[in-house]
Write an enzyme that holds these catalytic residues in place. Structure first.
Site, PDB file in Angstrom:
ATOM      1  N   ASP A 344     -25.877 -34.186  25.857  1.00 44.07           N
ATOM      2  CA  ASP A 344     -26.343 -33.213  24.881  1.00 44.07           C
ATOM      3  C   ASP A 344     -25.207 -32.259  24.507  1.00 44.07           C
ATOM      4  OD1 ASP A 344     -28.629 -31.755  23.527  1.00 44.07           O
ATOM      5  OD2 ASP A 344     -27.939 -30.180  24.891  1.00 44.07           O
ATOM      6  N   GLU A 382     -23.563 -36.707  22.085  1.00 40.91           N
ATOM      7  CA  GLU A 382     -24.071 -36.052  20.891  1.00 40.91           C
ATOM      8  C   GLU A 382     -22.883 -35.257  20.369  1.00 40.91           C
ATOM      9  OE1 GLU A 382     -27.905 -33.413  19.517  1.00 40.91           O
ATOM     10  OE2 GLU A 382     -26.823 -32.775  21.309  1.00 40.91           O
TER      11      GLU A 382
END
Length: 700
Positions: A344, A382
């Site tokens: 993330d 990401e």
């Protein structure tokens, strides 16, 4: 403060650690060794907590940057924490306070909840936070789960993003006490659904032990998604059906073993970019009280430097913090058996000591690339955060794959009839070589997705023009307004059969484009069977039926589920549809056809004028299967069918010409989202392509 036992002589609790000690609580035959890194501390106490909350405090010995002690008779299941003494000077980034019971960053399990209503969890109070904060649990080593019988290659991979709790909370076959848990995911009915669907890899939303942010708790809501990690070694305790005194570790391993036995990989969504200690005024729970200046990025005056939007950012520019992350990653691979990670806000992890993005020389990238353990698992970034120059799609390099946000945006724009021609779509269909082809990577560097946990579901993408997040109690201000969605003429649910039929076709078009594009498809759980959040595009705080998987949907949406299964089966059966090399636009074998040809509506190859026609939204892609790059296990040259993919994203029917016989003499229709009933077409034929449809033809 509880009474502290008389400070022992140096090393009284055990031997000093070596230059590279094993951190955390290490169980031995006659006790446990506790070691923690706190280089700027003046004194560190180990707090042992009994079943009634009573505390026993022992001073740890100090050697170099580490504090350690061996405690005889202590073993698996013991609850513990640390109290760290030192200067409290927030303006200088120093936040030591022995009143705060701190969680061991290397704890293998976490027990207890955060008392959001207590002022004792904050630096502004000098009262004892014990009983109001989660604590660590000593966990003895145990065998890892068996590895997957046959590793899934990148070209075969189909990722399925799901929430551990939400996926089984309503499953009728799962025993009620196991619903929403690791054991629930391991239930045979759940695994059978996934294998029948055709996915190869489950990507679990965060399962590192996480907390709800105080601001969310104040609204009476929880953090459901889990992007607020407290600890990077502990499976989230509430997802365990067996208990939180170490049982969560065994249950997680059993879940991984069940997936592996079914041939399914387990990928974790990991949040190393920030922690649950929130901003400068957040609670002191672990890292902040051990070494605030090392673990976090700080701005002038000791304030948190935030590039994550959560109040703090983990400082991977510091070598010990990188060690924490690397140790955690290796632990989940070697001990817990996982097969990969999705990082993330990964850009935060490659910011240097000046907070600048460094895609070339950041030590984190170098350490990951050189690590033999991480070299055998899947790594997905990401590739963005919310700081300066935070959008880095295409820039992570080997061995990384990346969430391809440009694929999502391009595909959405085309099918809502809002793109500037088909130039960008062609790159996305063929593996995004413009993003990943210049640094030695392959098409599987592109993780293709149309939806994810964050945003509209697939059904909502074709049902809502605007977000409807009122249930989040933020006056509908939260969540993105850039949805690139189209409601097909009516906002929200409707009984209009024409609108429903159009929405289903659009869902079929989007799912077909996703699965048939070169790269790695990622499907959001429920998109295969019409899951809806009723227009909520930011359901991070909705631990309810709004977010949970509705197991009545697979029967209600059997046609869309069958289409998804068919698409995944086609992809699995035909290497032409999942190539792992970029296309050259040239024959792979002498005298063969080009590996890729772009076909214009007039039947010939696309011209410059076609490519720069901003109104063009009809396109053909011919994939030759004469000879794919590589050989099978027996050394035979790979040969497959050739395919022609044709799409018309306009609201009008289009007359298109099928390529002449130099490509193929005829074609069999294997997929048609318009359900026109056409089964075969001849080379050179003029055929109508229905409005908003996608057709896949197999060359005969």
């Amino acid at each position: 403060m509880p009474v502290t036992e008389a400070q022992a002589a140096p090393n009284a609790l055990g031997p000093s650690p070596g230059p590279d000690p094993r951190l955390g609580a290490v169980v031995q035959s006659d006790g446990t060794t506790f070691t923690v890194w706190a280089p700027a501390a003046e004194r560190v106490e180990l707090t042992l907590i009994d079943a009634d909350g009573g505390q026993r405090n022992l001073d740890l010995a100090h050697t170099g940057e580490y504090w350690t002690g061996f405690v005889a008779g202590v073993g698996h299941g013991q609850r513990y924490g640390y109290r760290v003494h030192g200067p409290f000077d927030p303006a200088q980034g120093l936040r030591f306070s022995p009143a705060k019971l701190l969680l061991d960053p290397y704890a293998r399990a976490v027990d207890g909840e955060l008392d959001h209503g207590s002022p004792l969890i904050y630096d502004s109070s000098d009262g004892d936070s014990a009983g109001h904060v989660p604590v660590g649990v000593v966990v003895a080593d145990s065998p890892p789960p068996p590895p997957i019988s046959r590793p899934v290659t990148w070209s075969e991979t189909v990722v399925y993003e799901l929430h551990t709790k939400g996926f089984t909370k309503l499953h009728p076959d799962v025993p009620e006490h196991q619903r929403g848990t690791y054991a629930g995911l391991a239930h045979p009915s759940v695994i059978r659904y996934l294998t029948d669907l055709g996915v190869t890899s489950v990507e679990l939303l965060p399962i590192h032990h996480f907390l709800t942010e105080p601001s969310i708790a104040a609204r009476g809501l929880p953090n459901y998604w889990g992007y607020n990690s407290l600890n990077y070694f502990s499976p989230h305790a509430p997802f365990s059906s067996a208990g939180s005194a170490g049982e969560q570790v065994a249950e997680f391993k059993a879940m991984v073993a069940a997936f592996h036995a079914a041939g399914i990989e387990v990928i974790l969504d990991v949040v190393y970019n920030h922690t649950a200690e929130s901003g400068t005024d957040g609670p002191t729970l672990s890292f902040r009280g051990l070494d605030n200046r090392a673990y976090y990025r700080l701005a002038h005056g000791g304030a948190m430097y935030d590039v994550t939007g959560t109040g703090n950012s983990v400082n991977t520019a510091h070598p010990q913090v990188r060690r924490l992350v690397m140790d955690s990653l290796r632990y989940w691979v070697e001990e817990m058996g996982v097969d990969g990670f999705r990082f993330d806000l990964a850009v935060t992890l490659i910011r240097n000591e000046r907070h600048e993005v460094d895609t070339l020389d950041h030590p984190f990238l170098a350490e990951v690339a050189a690590d033999p353990v991480l070299g055998r698992v899947k790594l997905i970034s990401e590739p963005w955060d919310v700081g300066p120059y935070g959008y880095q799609v295409g820039n992570f390099g080997t061995p990384w794959s990346e969430w391809n946000g440009k694929f999502r945006d391009s595909v959405r724009d085309v099918w809502r009839n809002s793109s500037d021609g088909v130039k960008d779509l062609a790159y996305r269909l063929s593996g995004s070589s413009d993003l990943y082809g210049d640094d030695g990577r392959y098409p599987y560097a592109s993780i293709n997705f149309v939806t994810a946990h964050d945003g509209f579901t697939l059904r909502d993408l074709v049902s809502y023009d605007h977000k409807h997040n009122e249930a989040n109690h933020e006056d509908n201000r939260d969540g993105t307004d850039d949805n690139r969605s189209w409601n097909c003429g009516v906002e929200g649910e409707t009984d209009d059969r024409a609108v429903i039929a159009l929405r289903k076709r659009q869902m079929a078009n989007l799912m077909s484009t996703l699965v048939l594009s070169t790269g790695v498809p990622m499907i959001t759980a429920g998109d295969e069977c019409g899951r809806t959040q009723y227009g909520n595009n930011n359901a991070y705080c909705q631990d309810s039926e709004l977010s949970w998987f509705d197991w009545s949907l697979p029967a209600q949406w059997a046609d869309h589920l069958a289409l998804t299964k068919k698409l995944l089966a086609l992809r699995a059966a035909h290497p032409t549809l999942r190539q792992w090399h970029y296309f050259s636009g040239q024959p792979v074998v002498p005298g063969g056809r080009k590996d890729l040809s772009w076909i214009a509506p007039h039947g010939g190859e696309m011209t410059d004028a076609d490519w720069f026609d901003g109104s063009l939204r009809t396109l053909g892609m011919f994939l030759a299967g004469d000879a794919l790059r590589g050989t099978d296990v027996e050394g035979n040259v790979l040969v497959d069918h050739s395919f022609l993919l044709a799409l018309n994203a306009t609201p009008e029917a289009r007359q298109v010409v099928v390529p002449d016989a130099s490509w193929a003499p005829a074609y069999e229709v294997v997929l048609d989202t318009s359900e026109s009933g056409v089964t075969e077409v001849e080379a050179g034929a003029v055929v109508p392509l229905a409005p908003r449809c996608l057709v896949l033809l197999r060359a005969l």
